[in-house]
Design a protein around this motif. Structure first.
Motif, PDB file in Angstrom:
ATOM      1  N   LEU A 195     -35.694  -5.512  35.843  1.00  0.00           N
ATOM      2  CA  LEU A 195     -36.967  -5.529  35.111  1.00  0.00           C
ATOM      3  C   LEU A 195     -36.887  -6.508  33.956  1.00  0.00           C
ATOM      4  O   LEU A 195     -35.831  -6.697  33.356  1.00  0.00           O
ATOM      5  N   CYS A 196     -38.034  -7.129  33.639  1.00  0.00           N
ATOM      6  CA  CYS A 196     -38.092  -8.022  32.488  1.00  0.00           C
ATOM      7  C   CYS A 196     -39.391  -7.744  31.750  1.00  0.00           C
ATOM      8  O   CYS A 196     -40.375  -7.316  32.351  1.00  0.00           O
ATOM      9  N   THR A 197     -39.391  -7.996  30.435  1.00  0.00           N
ATOM     10  CA  THR A 197     -40.595  -7.728  29.650  1.00  0.00           C
ATOM     11  C   THR A 197     -41.618  -8.869  29.706  1.00  0.00           C
ATOM     12  O   THR A 197     -42.621  -8.831  29.019  1.00  0.00           O
ATOM     13  N   CYS A 198     -41.363  -9.889  30.508  1.00  0.00           N
ATOM     14  CA  CYS A 198     -42.354 -10.964  30.629  1.00  0.00           C
ATOM     15  C   CYS A 198     -43.419 -10.563  31.644  1.00  0.00           C
ATOM     16  O   CYS A 198     -43.342  -9.530  32.282  1.00  0.00           O
ATOM     17  N   TYR A 199     -44.410 -11.408  31.813  1.00  0.00           N
ATOM     18  CA  TYR A 199     -45.565 -11.026  32.627  1.00  0.00           C
ATOM     19  C   TYR A 199     -45.384 -11.258  34.129  1.00  0.00           C
ATOM     20  O   TYR A 199     -46.203 -10.862  34.928  1.00  0.00           O
ATOM     21  N   ALA A 217     -39.579 -11.712  40.683  1.00  0.00           N
ATOM     22  CA  ALA A 217     -38.390 -12.079  39.908  1.00  0.00           C
ATOM     23  C   ALA A 217     -38.695 -13.272  39.008  1.00  0.00           C
ATOM     24  O   ALA A 217     -39.405 -14.197  39.386  1.00  0.00           O
ATOM     25  N   CYS A 218     -38.171 -13.251  37.801  1.00  0.00           N
ATOM     26  CA  CYS A 218     -38.485 -14.315  36.851  1.00  0.00           C
ATOM     27  C   CYS A 218     -37.229 -15.085  36.448  1.00  0.00           C
ATOM     28  O   CYS A 218     -36.116 -14.690  36.749  1.00  0.00           O
ATOM     29  N   ARG A 219     -37.448 -16.159  35.704  1.00  0.00           N
ATOM     30  CA  ARG A 219     -36.344 -17.017  35.256  1.00  0.00           C
ATOM     31  C   ARG A 219     -35.388 -16.265  34.322  1.00  0.00           C
ATOM     32  O   ARG A 219     -34.198 -16.531  34.304  1.00  0.00           O
ATOM     33  N   HIS A 220     -35.943 -15.309  33.554  1.00  0.00           N
ATOM     34  CA  HIS A 220     -35.099 -14.573  32.606  1.00  0.00           C
ATOM     35  C   HIS A 220     -34.109 -13.689  33.347  1.00  0.00           C
ATOM     36  O   HIS A 220     -32.946 -13.584  32.977  1.00  0.00           O
ATOM     37  N   GLU A 221     -34.617 -13.052  34.405  1.00  0.00           N
ATOM     38  CA  GLU A 221     -33.745 -12.207  35.226  1.00  0.00           C
ATOM     39  C   GLU A 221     -32.679 -13.055  35.910  1.00  0.00           C
ATOM     40  O   GLU A 221     -31.507 -12.702  35.922  1.00  0.00           O
TER      41      GLU A 221
HETATM   42 ZN   LIG Z   1     -38.942 -12.489  32.600  1.00  0.00          ZN
END
Ligand SMILES: [Zn+2]
Length: 270
Positions: A206-210, A214-218
């Motif tokens: 899970l990430c706190t972005c929108y 899957a996102c770049r932060h993960e």
């Molecule tokens: Zn993210």
């Protein structure tokens, strides 16, 4: 003779309210502090009667700049101000770090859960949770994926951007406590990533972005985790086996927050 004391309704309410407050807080001398906000590039003055502040401390304030990280640049105890004209310091992030760190590439690792726990490190980047803020989270745990092979399992675009973030050392903090992993990744702003890691498998990402998928932060956090686990396996297997815990912080971050900003305290290398 007995003296009866009658309290007004207002006073009774006040007392009831005081009873709900947390137990005795150490009294601090009120101060007026100058706070610099790196995100805005300017400083403002605030009234503070809650914290024992020093130059270099990280604080959060109310008013227009609420939620932005600020650094105390000046503390004054000699003042007379109209309170109605000043906003206040509402939270302080402790930058006091005591414990042993091991080098690991661009990161420093500790195997002690007390040295730099997630809550403390996250407060260096993120404002304290607003008690009035409502959070929602999905019920889906998501699928699990093997850490060794995860780039093949998530969107190439997220992996590509995550690789860039990882190369730029944007994973400023990563903790693995038992199977629970948490990281802070600096994107346009800091994001919190959480996951589980067990038997080589990643779950509950899970990430706190929108981003919905899957996102770049993960992706960046997982690449960092993989690197750290490889280093630990080679160099610090014994320490990790004993504690079942590690926290890694970017070298520059630890030096900036826990060393550079301090006016006193020791620093040990061995
Ligand atoms: Zn993210």
């Amino acid at each position: 003779m007995r003296i009866k004391i009658r309290l007004s309704k207002k006073k009774l309410q006040k007392r009831a309210h005081a009873a709900e407050l947390p137990a005795v807080r150490k009294a601090v001398a009120p101060s007026v502090v100058r706070v610099y906000f790196p995100a805005r590039g300017f400083a403002c003055t605030y009234y503070n009667d809650k914290f024992d502040l020093r130059r270099g401390d990280i604080v959060y304030v109310d008013g227009k700049l609420e939620g932005l990280r600020g650094f105390v640049t000046e503390v004054s105890y000699n003042f007379k101000i109209k309170l109605s004209e000043y906003k206040r310091v509402i939270a302080q992030a402790s930058t006091e770090v005591k414990g042993k760190f091991y080098t690991a590439g661009e990161q420093l690792i500790t195997f002690s859960p007390e040295t730099l726990p997630y809550k403390k490190a996250a407060a260096w980047f993120l404002p304290p949770a607003d008690p009035d803020e409502a959070y929602a989270r999905g019920s889906g745990a998501g699928e699990t994926l093997l850490l060794e092979r995860f780039p093949k399992k998530i969107e190439p675009q997220a992996v590509e951007r995550g690789e860039a973030y990882y190369a730029e050392n944007r994973v400023v903090y990563l903790e693995l406590a038992g199977a629970r992993g948490r990281a802070v990744v600096e994107g346009r702003k800091p994001y919190e990533v959480e996951f589980t890691y067990q038997n080589g498998e990643i779950g509950g990402l899970l990430c706190t972005c929108y981003e919905v998928s899957a996102c770049r932060h993960e992706a960046a956090a997982l690449l960092q985790l993989r690197e750290l686990l490889q280093i630990i396996e080679k160099q610090y297997a014994e320490q990790f086996e004993q504690s079942g815990y590690f926290a890694a912080v970017r070298k520059a971050t630890l030096l900036e927050y826990a060393v550079d900003n301090r006016e006193n305290g020791g620093f040990t290398l061995e």
